[in-house]
Design an enzyme around this catalytic site. Sequence first.
Site, PDB file in Angstrom:
ATOM      1  N   LYS A 283     -51.016  12.754-125.846  1.00  0.00           N
ATOM      2  CA  LYS A 283     -50.566  13.559-124.865  1.00  0.00           C
ATOM      3  C   LYS A 283     -50.391  15.021-125.353  1.00  0.00           C
ATOM      4  O   LYS A 283     -50.742  15.945-124.751  1.00  0.00           O
ATOM      5  CB  LYS A 283     -49.142  13.143-124.584  1.00  0.00           C
ATOM      6  CG  LYS A 283     -48.336  13.820-123.375  1.00  0.00           C
ATOM      7  CD  LYS A 283     -47.227  13.462-122.977  1.00  0.00           C
ATOM      8  CE  LYS A 283     -46.048  13.652-124.088  1.00  0.00           C
ATOM      9  NZ  LYS A 283     -45.651  14.925-123.991  1.00  0.00           N
TER      10      LYS A 283
ATOM     11  N   HIS B 112     -43.512   7.022-128.547  1.00  0.00           N
ATOM     12  CA  HIS B 112     -43.229   7.040-130.098  1.00  0.00           C
ATOM     13  C   HIS B 112     -43.385   5.870-130.694  1.00  0.00           C
ATOM     14  O   HIS B 112     -44.263   5.416-131.718  1.00  0.00           O
ATOM     15  CB  HIS B 112     -42.012   7.709-130.506  1.00  0.00           C
ATOM     16  CG  HIS B 112     -41.748   9.036-129.901  1.00  0.00           C
ATOM     17  ND1 HIS B 112     -40.998   9.475-128.781  1.00  0.00           N
ATOM     18  CD2 HIS B 112     -42.353  10.281-130.484  1.00  0.00           C
ATOM     19  CE1 HIS B 112     -40.843  10.948-128.760  1.00  0.00           C
ATOM     20  NE2 HIS B 112     -41.889  11.259-129.624  1.00  0.00           N
TER      21      HIS B 112
ATOM     22  N   ILE C  61     -48.853   6.932-123.477  1.00  0.00           N
ATOM     23  CA  ILE C  61     -48.174   6.212-122.718  1.00  0.00           C
ATOM     24  C   ILE C  61     -47.394   6.351-121.742  1.00  0.00           C
ATOM     25  O   ILE C  61     -46.988   7.506-121.685  1.00  0.00           O
ATOM     26  CB  ILE C  61     -46.942   5.386-123.816  1.00  0.00           C
ATOM     27  CG1 ILE C  61     -47.825   4.877-125.139  1.00  0.00           C
ATOM     28  CG2 ILE C  61     -46.329   4.166-123.226  1.00  0.00           C
ATOM     29  CD1 ILE C  61     -48.759   3.919-124.948  1.00  0.00           C
TER      30      ILE C  61
ATOM     31  N   GLY D  56     -37.786  13.362-132.625  1.00  0.00           N
ATOM     32  CA  GLY D  56     -36.673  12.513-132.176  1.00  0.00           C
ATOM     33  C   GLY D  56     -36.585  12.209-130.973  1.00  0.00           C
ATOM     34  O   GLY D  56     -37.501  12.552-129.964  1.00  0.00           O
TER      35      GLY D  56
ATOM     36  N   LYS E 287     -44.994   9.501-120.703  1.00  0.00           N
ATOM     37  CA  LYS E 287     -43.607   9.595-121.469  1.00  0.00           C
ATOM     38  C   LYS E 287     -43.438  10.653-122.189  1.00  0.00           C
ATOM     39  O   LYS E 287     -44.409  11.317-122.750  1.00  0.00           O
ATOM     40  CB  LYS E 287     -43.486   8.394-122.230  1.00  0.00           C
ATOM     41  CG  LYS E 287     -43.691   6.971-121.885  1.00  0.00           C
ATOM     42  CD  LYS E 287     -42.429   6.239-121.188  1.00  0.00           C
ATOM     43  CE  LYS E 287     -42.500   4.803-121.107  1.00  0.00           C
ATOM     44  NZ  LYS E 287     -41.339   4.056-120.761  1.00  0.00           N
ATOM     45  N   SER E 288     -42.186  11.252-122.105  1.00  0.00           N
ATOM     46  CA  SER E 288     -41.751  12.456-122.612  1.00  0.00           C
ATOM     47  C   SER E 288     -40.394  12.658-122.779  1.00  0.00           C
ATOM     48  O   SER E 288     -39.516  12.095-121.985  1.00  0.00           O
ATOM     49  CB  SER E 288     -42.547  13.796-122.034  1.00  0.00           C
ATOM     50  OG  SER E 288     -41.813  15.048-122.507  1.00  0.00           O
ATOM     51  N   SER E 289     -39.888  13.194-124.052  1.00  0.00           N
ATOM     52  CA  SER E 289     -38.620  13.320-124.281  1.00  0.00           C
ATOM     53  C   SER E 289     -38.118  14.377-123.350  1.00  0.00           C
ATOM     54  O   SER E 289     -36.922  14.082-122.731  1.00  0.00           O
ATOM     55  CB  SER E 289     -38.181  13.852-125.574  1.00  0.00           C
ATOM     56  OG  SER E 289     -38.539  12.926-126.784  1.00  0.00           O
TER      57      SER E 289
ATOM     58  N   GLY F  56     -49.908  11.324-131.042  1.00  0.00           N
ATOM     59  CA  GLY F  56     -50.231  11.073-129.678  1.00  0.00           C
ATOM     60  C   GLY F  56     -51.172  11.894-128.942  1.00  0.00           C
ATOM     61  O   GLY F  56     -51.042  13.143-129.149  1.00  0.00           O
TER      62      GLY F  56
ATOM     63  N   GLN G 168     -52.495  19.822-130.045  1.00  0.00           N
ATOM     64  CA  GLN G 168     -51.733  19.449-131.430  1.00  0.00           C
ATOM     65  C   GLN G 168     -52.586  18.823-132.270  1.00  0.00           C
ATOM     66  O   GLN G 168     -52.932  18.972-133.451  1.00  0.00           O
ATOM     67  CB  GLN G 168     -50.312  18.948-131.277  1.00  0.00           C
ATOM     68  CG  GLN G 168     -49.652  18.476-132.403  1.00  0.00           C
ATOM     69  CD  GLN G 168     -48.474  18.211-132.240  1.00  0.00           C
ATOM     70  OE1 GLN G 168     -47.430  18.689-132.106  1.00  0.00           O
ATOM     71  NE2 GLN G 168     -48.402  16.672-132.033  1.00  0.00           N
TER      72      GLN G 168
END
Length: 280
Positions: free
Chosen positions: A149, A38, A176, A32, A184-186, A147, A153
């Site tokens: 990034k 995303h 991205i 989320g 980009k990261s939450s 992704g 994982q």
Amino acid sequence: MIPVVKTVEEARKYVKAWRREGMSVGLVPTMGFLHEGHKSLIVRAAAENDCVVVSDFVNPTQFGPNEDFETYPRDIEADAGLCEAAGAKLIFNPEPSEMYHDALTTVSVDKLTKVLCGKTRPIHFDGVCTVVSKLFNIVMPDKAYFGQKDAQQLCVVRKMVKDLNFDIEIVGCPIIREEDGLAKSSRNTYLSPEERKAALCLSRSLVMGREMIGNGEKSTRKVIEAIKAEIEREPLARIDYVEIVDLDNLEPAEDASGHILAAMAVYIGKTRLIDNFIIE
């Protein structure tokens, strides 16, 4: 408005209906608080599948003690708008109790999870593998999108899929970045304005490392030393690790001419950020 379902039964109901109509299904697993990174995964999934499910679930089992599970950013309304604009057909947004109940089963991948981020986050990848396995069994997608990034994982999930014979194609998608280079990261939302500026040392050092290899430097030790030196010039940065490894087995690479992953985790203030580049 895009449907947002909370239960396994509801998610399966949608997917079974699509399957009866002969439609292909793509899955984009997320925690989320979605951003352009995303969105790029969802857009690609929508281009390659008839229907796309986005899982929007902050998974408690991949957070260790004193990590940011409780404070991890959440905004399901904004996520729904982004998913719909990107072409998704369904959001699966369960509660932890729906996903785990009193579950006693976990999924582990050995060796690949003991290095890089796994050194300082020992339970993280067991949590990732367990929740991704459950999502695969719930949605049963043709393709799943991750992704680059989170390169470790991606490597771990690919190995799990191969070992457990999941009939799913794993699609890795490019990082991205912001206009100034920050991945980009939450977790970027945790950064103060000063820390946000300091965080550019990650992408800046990786660009320098890639250029060194591009200019003929073969010693990974020299490249790592140069990357670390660049990061250490930033007072707000604290290195967790900087490593160059073989992309297939994540073992240390001495020669920079192979199929390699240059990966890092760096604390900017209290916020842990990751970034990488790949040389094919």
